[in-house]
Design an enzyme around this catalytic site. Sequence first.
Site, mmCIF file in Angstrom:
data_model
loop_
_atom_site.group_PDB
_atom_site.id
_atom_site.type_symbol
_atom_site.label_atom_id
_atom_site.label_comp_id
_atom_site.label_asym_id
_atom_site.label_seq_id
_atom_site.Cartn_x
_atom_site.Cartn_y
_atom_site.Cartn_z
ATOM 1 N N VAL A 128 -5.604 -12.017 -5.796
ATOM 2 C CA VAL A 128 -4.198 -12.285 -5.666
ATOM 3 C C VAL A 128 -3.204 -11.028 -5.679
ATOM 4 O O VAL A 128 -3.854 -10.023 -5.930
ATOM 5 C CB VAL A 128 -3.803 -13.028 -6.940
ATOM 6 C CG1 VAL A 128 -4.646 -14.612 -6.847
ATOM 7 C CG2 VAL A 128 -4.168 -12.280 -8.215
ATOM 8 N N GLY A 179 0.944 -2.190 -4.029
ATOM 9 C CA GLY A 179 1.932 -1.456 -3.288
ATOM 10 C C GLY A 179 1.302 -0.130 -2.419
ATOM 11 O O GLY A 179 2.131 0.480 -1.721
ATOM 12 N N CYS A 184 1.737 -2.547 3.450
ATOM 13 C CA CYS A 184 2.140 -3.270 2.370
ATOM 14 C C CYS A 184 3.727 -2.878 2.262
ATOM 15 O O CYS A 184 4.054 -1.623 2.398
ATOM 16 C CB CYS A 184 1.410 -2.862 1.157
ATOM 17 S SG CYS A 184 2.085 -3.258 -0.299
ATOM 18 N N THR A 186 5.533 -3.976 -0.530
ATOM 19 C CA THR A 186 5.931 -4.510 -2.055
ATOM 20 C C THR A 186 6.832 -3.432 -2.667
ATOM 21 O O THR A 186 7.685 -3.898 -3.310
ATOM 22 C CB THR A 186 4.541 -4.765 -2.639
ATOM 23 O OG1 THR A 186 3.921 -5.829 -2.159
ATOM 24 C CG2 THR A 186 4.933 -5.145 -4.444
ATOM 25 N N ASP A 217 -8.258 0.103 -4.125
ATOM 26 C CA ASP A 217 -7.811 -0.994 -3.082
ATOM 27 C C ASP A 217 -6.554 -0.525 -2.418
ATOM 28 O O ASP A 217 -5.389 -0.715 -2.921
ATOM 29 C CB ASP A 217 -7.536 -2.357 -3.278
ATOM 30 C CG ASP A 217 -7.263 -3.365 -2.455
ATOM 31 O OD1 ASP A 217 -7.353 -2.801 -1.133
ATOM 32 O OD2 ASP A 217 -6.827 -4.405 -2.512
ATOM 33 N N GLU A 288 5.899 -9.429 1.979
ATOM 34 C CA GLU A 288 5.903 -8.349 1.621
ATOM 35 C C GLU A 288 4.509 -7.210 2.233
ATOM 36 O O GLU A 288 3.979 -6.629 1.799
ATOM 37 C CB GLU A 288 5.320 -8.495 0.180
ATOM 38 C CG GLU A 288 6.382 -8.986 -0.850
ATOM 39 C CD GLU A 288 6.199 -9.141 -2.312
ATOM 40 O OE1 GLU A 288 5.417 -8.306 -2.783
ATOM 41 O OE2 GLU A 288 6.863 -9.820 -2.857
ATOM 42 N N GLY A 289 4.780 -7.517 3.480
ATOM 43 C CA GLY A 289 3.942 -6.870 4.421
ATOM 44 C C GLY A 289 4.586 -6.733 5.743
ATOM 45 O O GLY A 289 5.297 -7.403 6.212
HETATM 46 P P1 5GP Z 1 -5.094 0.099 3.122
HETATM 47 O O1 5GP Z 1 -6.526 0.613 3.291
HETATM 48 O O2 5GP Z 1 -4.485 -0.380 4.402
HETATM 49 O O3 5GP Z 1 -4.114 1.139 2.875
HETATM 50 O O4 5GP Z 1 -4.792 -1.096 2.214
HETATM 51 C C1 5GP Z 1 -5.666 -2.430 2.457
HETATM 52 C C2 5GP Z 1 -4.928 -3.294 1.483
HETATM 53 O O5 5GP Z 1 -3.566 -3.453 1.211
HETATM 54 C C3 5GP Z 1 -5.611 -4.499 1.284
HETATM 55 O O6 5GP Z 1 -6.742 -4.534 0.966
HETATM 56 C C4 5GP Z 1 -4.776 -5.346 0.486
HETATM 57 O O7 5GP Z 1 -4.986 -5.075 -0.946
HETATM 58 C C5 5GP Z 1 -3.344 -4.626 0.643
HETATM 59 N N1 5GP Z 1 -2.396 -5.526 1.490
HETATM 60 C C6 5GP Z 1 -2.917 -5.973 2.721
HETATM 61 N N2 5GP Z 1 -1.801 -6.659 3.213
HETATM 62 C C7 5GP Z 1 -0.690 -6.733 2.346
HETATM 63 C C8 5GP Z 1 0.333 -7.213 2.415
HETATM 64 O O8 5GP Z 1 0.948 -7.613 3.375
HETATM 65 N N3 5GP Z 1 1.376 -6.779 1.271
HETATM 66 C C9 5GP Z 1 0.976 -6.173 0.151
HETATM 67 N N4 5GP Z 1 1.430 -5.911 -0.949
HETATM 68 N N5 5GP Z 1 -0.591 -5.629 0.224
HETATM 69 C C10 5GP Z 1 -1.367 -6.029 1.320
#
Ligand code: 5GP
Length: 350
Positions: A128, A179, A184, A186, A217, A288-289
Amino acid sequence: MLYDNDIKLDFCDVLIVPKPSLISSRKEVNLFCNLSFNKAGFSLTNYVPVCASNMDGVGTLSMAEKLATRHMSTCLTKHLTHQILLGNKPEFKKDDFIFGTLGMDDFSKDIINECDLRKHFQIISLDVANGYMKQFTDFVKKIRTRFPDIGIMAGNVVTSEGVKQIADAGADIIKVGIGSGSVCTTRRVAGIGYPQLSTLIDCRQMADECGVSLLSDGGCVHPGDISKAFAAGADIVMLGGMLAGHDEGADDSVVIDDGERRRFIFAGSSSSRALKSSKNESKYRTSEGRVVIMEAKGGVDGALVHIEGGLRSACSYTNSAKLYELRTNAKFIRVNRQLNEYFENQTIGI
Ligand code: 5GP
């Protein structure tokens, strides 16, 4: 109002300092780890603790199969997990390195009530956006009670208080990161977040006290960031953007191919596009994305080799014969400028 004046850091704010090393070749570095799921009572062995995110275009079966050949893991998308649990993917075979993902949406809850999760998955990720909700901790507790021996990863939180809350509810692995993700928003939309490197450093002690592991993450954009995450306290590092745009994540919903040019759409799980397709829209909720478009990158093998090579290199620079020794051997320095980007726009290969 409380105000913490300490500067919190992201991966780009630091470098790891090299030190005298007995390792003479990168091939001497052992990336295999044994990861304990203390509550569930088992360990994942021979694990290279990198995990593909459960995002569209990343958490696919082809990605999972490819990563598993390198002993890396994948969190399948929620949609795929639902299909598997409902028996609609007979070709799926249970694999130690392939994790299911469930949320608190009504569909996930119904499936949890009806299905034996262990039949298809040894490990599930309860995902979540805001892991601080009491409703979420109650959800984790309920699943732990119903499935005492399933490996549970749960989150996301970014503070030791959050780690304790979810660990006490029965999770084995706590997902940290709010965030930091590449798609993302957020931090812009809600003003909420915590820089990822400091999250790991600040949560590590609580994770040890609670006997849980930490999954970092979001926020890795270079292989070196993954090394920094392990050095800062991560037991597993999850990647979204770095694995997006590869053939293994391709399906009709994310590929745009006009015959001459193949591109990929990569959408945040909370972007308006994702909320619409998962029927998760509400008048109280905003996106938020972001949704981005990128050139197709081909097979994911090259990226995985680059990631493994980066980890081996970081270990050899810090006298770490094993990956998890990075945490004790690495020393960070805060830097004013991490990278020399003089030729960034003229690069034609790496
Ligand atoms: P990355 O490796 O691309 O920097 O981060 C991946 C993570 O970004 C995902 O596993 C998830 O936790 C988070 N994430 C993915 N889509 C969204 C989004 O639309 N909004 C937010 N707040 N976090 C996201």
